[in-house]
Design an enzyme around this catalytic site. Structure first.
Site, PDB file in Angstrom:
ATOM      1  N   ARG A  66      13.223   0.535   6.181  1.00 59.65           N
ATOM      2  CA  ARG A  66      14.041   0.355   6.602  1.00 59.65           C
ATOM      3  C   ARG A  66      15.175   0.014   5.675  1.00 59.65           C
ATOM      4  O   ARG A  66      16.631   0.147   5.564  1.00 59.65           O
ATOM      5  CB  ARG A  66      14.042  -1.436   7.263  1.00 59.65           C
ATOM      6  CG  ARG A  66      13.382  -0.883   8.776  1.00 59.65           C
ATOM      7  CD  ARG A  66      12.839  -2.006   9.256  1.00 59.65           C
ATOM      8  NE  ARG A  66      11.786  -2.875   8.685  1.00 59.65           N
ATOM      9  CZ  ARG A  66      11.075  -3.858   9.182  1.00 59.65           C
ATOM     10  NH1 ARG A  66      11.911  -4.290   9.939  1.00 59.65           N
ATOM     11  NH2 ARG A  66      10.868  -4.872   7.630  1.00 59.65           N
ATOM     12  N   TYR A 120      -3.293  -8.026  16.735  1.00 55.90           N
ATOM     13  CA  TYR A 120      -3.352  -6.641  15.184  1.00 55.90           C
ATOM     14  C   TYR A 120      -4.273  -5.524  15.338  1.00 55.90           C
ATOM     15  O   TYR A 120      -4.148  -5.110  15.444  1.00 55.90           O
ATOM     16  CB  TYR A 120      -3.263  -7.582  14.101  1.00 55.90           C
ATOM     17  CG  TYR A 120      -3.026  -7.000  12.931  1.00 55.90           C
ATOM     18  CD1 TYR A 120      -2.322  -5.806  12.317  1.00 55.90           C
ATOM     19  CD2 TYR A 120      -4.446  -6.670  11.885  1.00 55.90           C
ATOM     20  CE1 TYR A 120      -1.872  -5.333  11.124  1.00 55.90           C
ATOM     21  CE2 TYR A 120      -4.589  -5.547  11.052  1.00 55.90           C
ATOM     22  CZ  TYR A 120      -3.505  -5.385  10.624  1.00 55.90           C
ATOM     23  OH  TYR A 120      -3.311  -4.179   9.114  1.00 55.90           O
ATOM     24  N   ASP A 140      14.311   2.551  10.660  1.00 58.35           N
ATOM     25  CA  ASP A 140      13.543   1.619  11.880  1.00 58.35           C
ATOM     26  C   ASP A 140      12.756   1.835  12.564  1.00 58.35           C
ATOM     27  O   ASP A 140      13.015   3.012  13.770  1.00 58.35           O
ATOM     28  CB  ASP A 140      13.996   0.697  12.548  1.00 58.35           C
ATOM     29  CG  ASP A 140      13.526  -0.547  12.903  1.00 58.35           C
ATOM     30  OD1 ASP A 140      11.699  -0.506  12.916  1.00 58.35           O
ATOM     31  OD2 ASP A 140      14.587  -1.377  13.776  1.00 58.35           O
ATOM     32  N   ILE A 170       0.701  -1.356  -0.193  1.00 56.41           N
ATOM     33  CA  ILE A 170       0.252  -0.086   0.362  1.00 56.41           C
ATOM     34  C   ILE A 170       1.022   1.080  -0.049  1.00 56.41           C
ATOM     35  O   ILE A 170       1.197   2.132  -0.776  1.00 56.41           O
ATOM     36  CB  ILE A 170      -1.033   0.118   1.452  1.00 56.41           C
ATOM     37  CG1 ILE A 170      -1.754  -1.418   1.018  1.00 56.41           C
ATOM     38  CG2 ILE A 170      -1.391   1.088   1.990  1.00 56.41           C
ATOM     39  CD1 ILE A 170      -2.930  -1.496   2.268  1.00 56.41           C
TER      40      ILE A 170
END
Ligand SMILES: NC(=O)c1ccc[n+]([C@@H]2O[C@H](COP(=O)([O-])OP(=O)(O)OC[C@H]3O[C@@H](n4cnc5c(N)ncnc54)[C@H](OP(=O)(O)O)[C@@H]3O)[C@@H](O)[C@H]2O)c1
Length: 264
Positions: free
Chosen positions: A39, A153, A61, A19
């Site tokens: 990263r 999540y 990060d 995305i």
């Protein structure tokens, strides 16, 4: 080539895949100058080289304090204002909470929740001061209920949606927009990275990243506070919000059987 400061600029986290990469391509086509965060620096540079607009590469990060500080410093640089922030980087885990570790859960919260708070707090006051700016926080349909039994999540995404709605109200009328973009299942690297087997998931359930991003940008410009791309997922969210909780939980348990969360 024009400098990034001479045109509208957007900072996208998780810019190299899925995305985030779709946001980058769509915004580049609209002429935005871009600041790309992820990263993997080599991959960031590869993507930057493909784009026909000015691009800054900012490896970080966002599950670490240093990474958040680096990106926050760019967002608070008054000489180079960022017009659109897309808080997109996020991850899931492939295990039940009973088999999880403090390290994994903290990493998920640092990336999915803390980084979104930190970067929004870096960007929003300057946007309000300038009287213009937009923030898209990429959340998930799963944040509308406890849809994945044992997974943390959805809870992290419930925070993102609620947080975005709250900040959107705070800045209403100040020329600034905040929106939660809540996709359903989208074909990206996301499930593969988490080690979640999606092979038994029916094909009709999937969205593609470009469709998600286009719908999200359209809703942002219409002043929507929560965007759910695709009519199937709009219907699903309506059901989740209005059906009895017990029914939602039963469907969620059945769905989990079809999605391979590794139990370790
Ligand atoms: N795919 C879906 O079905 C789905 C559905 C609903 C919501 N979402 C949400 O959509 C967002 C984007 O997911 P996606 O599906 O596009 O995932 P993806 O294809 O796995 O891409 C993740 C991106 O985030 C970057 N990233 C991962 N960890 C990072 C970290 N610690 N710091 C900085 N960047 C990091 C990755 O690059 P590096 O590895 O180089 O850092 C990559 O660019 C996430 O917030 C996800 O929760 C996805």
């Amino acid at each position: 080539m024009a400098a990034v400061t001479e045109r509208r600029s957007a900072l996208v986290t998780g810019a190299t895949a899925g995305i985030g990469a779709a946001f980058v391509r769509e915004l580049a086509a609209e002429g935005f100058g871009l600041i790309l965060v992820a990263r993997d620096e080599e991959r960031l540079r590869g993507l930057a080289a493909e784009l026909p607009v000015p691009v800054e590469v900012l490896p970080a990060d966002l599950a670490t304090a240093d990474g958040c500080d680096t990106v926050a410093a760019r967002l608070t640089d008054a000489g180079r204002p960022v017009d659109l922030l897309v808080n997109n980087a996020g991850r899931s885990l492939n295990r039940s909470f009973l088999r999880s570790t403090v390290e994994l859960e903290e990493e998920l919260l640092r990336l999915n929740v803390h980084a979104v708070m930190r970067l929004t707090l870096a960007a929003l006051p300057g946007m309000v001061e300038r009287g213009r700016g937009e923030i898209v926080n990429v959340s998930s349909v799963s944040g509308f209920a406890a849809l994945m039994p044992g997974s943390t999540y959805p809870a992290s995404k419930a925070w993102v949606t609620n947080f975005s709605e709250s900040q959107a109200q705070l800045v209403r009328g100040k020329g600034v927009r905040v929106m939660a973009l809540c996709p359903g299942y989208t074909r990206t690297e996301f499930h593969g990275r988490a080690g979640i087997d999606m092979s038994r998931t029916p094909s009709w359930i999937w969205l593609d990243a470009r469709t998600v991003v286009r719908a999200g940008l359209r809703d942002l410009r219409r002043g929507r506070v929560v965007s759910v791309p695709g009519w199937k997922y709009k219907l699903a969210v309506f059901g989740i919000r209005h059906a009895p909780r017990g029914l939602v939980h039963r469907v969620a348990r059945d769905t989990r059987g079809r999605i391979g969360h590794e139990e370790r």
